[in-house]
Design an enzyme around this catalytic site. Structure first.
Site, PDB file in Angstrom:
ATOM      1  CE  LYS A 222      -3.948  -2.589   1.609  1.00 18.29           C
ATOM      2  NZ  LYS A 222      -4.699  -3.131   2.744  1.00 18.29           N
ATOM      3  NE  ARG A 370     -10.478   2.484  -0.344  1.00 24.31           N
ATOM      4  CZ  ARG A 370      -9.732   1.440   0.023  1.00 24.31           C
ATOM      5  NH1 ARG A 370      -9.638   1.130   1.303  1.00 24.31           N
ATOM      6  NH2 ARG A 370      -9.126   0.688  -0.866  1.00 24.31           N
TER       7      ARG A 370
HETATM    8  C1  LIG Z   1      -5.126  -4.390   2.794  1.00 22.10           C
HETATM    9  C2  LIG Z   1      -5.402  -4.987   4.128  1.00 22.10           C
HETATM   10  C3  LIG Z   1      -5.200  -6.351   4.355  1.00 22.10           C
HETATM   11  C4  LIG Z   1      -4.782  -7.257   3.229  1.00 22.10           C
HETATM   12  O1  LIG Z   1      -4.401  -8.529   3.641  1.00 22.10           O
HETATM   13  P1  LIG Z   1      -3.638  -9.487   2.634  1.00 22.10           P
HETATM   14  O2  LIG Z   1      -3.273 -10.647   3.444  1.00 22.10           O
HETATM   15  O3  LIG Z   1      -2.472  -8.726   2.081  1.00 22.10           O
HETATM   16  O4  LIG Z   1      -4.566  -9.827   1.513  1.00 22.10           O
HETATM   17  C5  LIG Z   1      -5.425  -6.832   5.644  1.00 22.10           C
HETATM   18  N1  LIG Z   1      -5.819  -6.002   6.642  1.00 22.10           N
HETATM   19  C6  LIG Z   1      -6.010  -4.685   6.447  1.00 22.10           C
HETATM   20  C7  LIG Z   1      -6.425  -3.807   7.583  1.00 22.10           C
HETATM   21  C8  LIG Z   1      -5.827  -4.140   5.179  1.00 22.10           C
HETATM   22  O5  LIG Z   1      -6.025  -2.845   4.978  1.00 22.10           O
END
Ligand SMILES: *Cc1c(COP(=O)(O)O)cnc(C)c1O
Length: 411
Positions: A222, A370
């Site tokens: 991210k 968003r």
């Molecule tokens: C993006 C996100 C995930 C993503 O989990 P992955 O295992 O990478 O698919 C998990 N928790 C939060 C809070 C997120 O924003």
């Protein structure tokens, strides 16, 4: 008026030069770096080298010769600087969901006599699903308490809480919670605090050591811009490492992985939080991506994030008034992360029409548009352009054609 404001804000931006550390396509205004960060300019050459020389030529010798073995902890230390973690407390590898499972179980195992796991009903789905699974495994009651009520619940019945698992930033609305206060409330109740930093790491200052955090996890793809499927990270505070008992006892966490013992003996320090062979190409890409933060102070990232999100809200107030939008994100910068969400009954086709014009945000069902603002590469001019395009679409009805109303798999 808004144009002049955008120009002046960008001219005074101490991070303006950092945009050159990213390869953004012409004609694209990228406001989705909170889902998949943009490509850092340092990454392609590192991947090329990792594939052709390290993998292609050096082969298995790369584990020693090219530092593959140390990469999860080396990158963890680099990443630690961005989340207020002194060296030796962060490991990189596996996905957020795997790291979440691993650290949640380890956290609960520190409080074997307590039966409650608190988590947020608005937590990201994977976090809620895994909390439920951990609850079933360890016979814990999983209680969903909104972040803003969690401190009160901890004060009232915290004596039975083993773990409180929360995110500092709501992934949908961008609302920011007080990490220090909630961590303190958990500790006052004798509970272990678990943070998911997916929407905070790289977006704003996180001071894990200073607030005495226990455990944290977060995404690499991210705001850290590590690339699609980049490995995640886990933070285990130094004081918990001696007792850190993870459920996924993979061989990389062993004290002597190459002794090939038939029984598990955890390694020293943070090395015991390793799990198994990491996705090295992605890990090396993440390591290269983190150089985009070289010389960048998180306080400057935060100041710009507040400025970008505040300017976006101002543009929305001015240009989209009376057009069916409501602001889902707090206006007080102290309660706002680096993203802003708007509610609108036609959220999906509006986002699709924006994307067709090169303004990329995303939508979250049922009605949220968003927008994520990565302070390293988004400008105030981008913000104004995005809102102007949205104004043009919604007033012209350009989003009401079939091409924008049918949904693909990934929204
Ligand atoms: C993006 C996100 C995930 C993503 O989990 P992955 O295992 O990478 O698919 C998990 N928790 C939060 C809070 C997120 O924003």
């Amino acid at each position: 008026m808004l144009t002049e404001r955008a120009t002046a804000l960008d001219a005074a931006d101490p991070l303006a030069h950092v945009r050159d550390r990213f390869l953004l396509p012409d004609g694209v205004t990228y406001l989705d770096g909170n889902s998949l960060g943009a490509l850092p300019a340092a990454v392609p050459a590192v991947i090329e080298d990792a594939v052709r020389r390290q993998w292609g030529t050096d082969l298995i010798r790369s584990w020693n010769g090219n530092g593959w073995w140390e990469a999860p902890l080396r990158t963890g230390d680099t990443l630690g600087r961005l989340i207020g973690a002194a060296p030796g407390q962060v490991v990189v590898g596996d996905s957020t969901s795997v790291q979440l499972f691993n650290t949640l179980v380890a956290a609960a195992r520190l409080r074997p006599d307590r039966r409650l796991l608190l988590t947020d009903p608005d937590h990201f789905p994977t976090d809620q699903y895994i909390a439920d699974s951990v609850g079933r495994m360890l016979d814990l009651e999983v209680r969903r308490v909104p972040a803003r009520e969690a401190a009160a619940v901890l004060a009232a019945e915290g004596a039975n809480v083993a773990v409180a698992a929360y995110a500092p930033v709501d992934y949908r609305t961008g609302e920011l919670y007080d990490m220090a206060a909630l961590t303190e409330a958990a500790h006052a109740a004798g509970a272990v605090m678990h943070w998911d930093l997916c929407h905070a790491a790289g977006a704003l200052p996180v001071e894990l050591d200073a607030i005495a955090a226990d455990f944290a996890v977060g995404c690499g793809y991210k705001y850290l811009s590590g690339g699609p499927g980049a490995p995640a990270f886990a933070y285990v505070a130094q004081r918990h490492q001696q007792d850190f008992d993870q459920p996924i006892t993979g061989w990389h966490g062993h004290a002597e992985p190459f002794a090939m013992s038939g029984t598990y003996t955890p390694g020293p320090g943070i090395s015991r939080a390793r799990i198994s062979t990491p996705p090295l190409l992605s890990l090396l890409a993440l390591e290269a991506a983190l150089t985009a933060f070289d010389g960048v102070e998180m306080k400057d990232v935060r100041a710009k994030g507040i400025s970008l999100t505040g300017f976006f809200q101002e543009c929305v107030d001015t240009l989209l008034d009376g057009l069916g939008f409501t602001m889902a994100t707090p206006r007080d910068p102290a309660h706002r992360g680096s993203q802003v969400a708007l509610r609108h009954a036609e959220a999906y086709p509006l986002v699709a029409a924006l994307t067709a014009r090169g303004v990329i945000g995303d939508m979250r069902a049922p009605d949220l548009l968003r927008f994520g603002f990565n302070p390293l590469y988004v400008s105030h001019a981008d913000v104004l352009h995005a809102v102007r395009e949205l104004h043009d679409i919604v007033t012209s009805g350009a989003h009401r054609t079939p091409e924008f109303t049918q949904r693909p798999t990934v929204t």
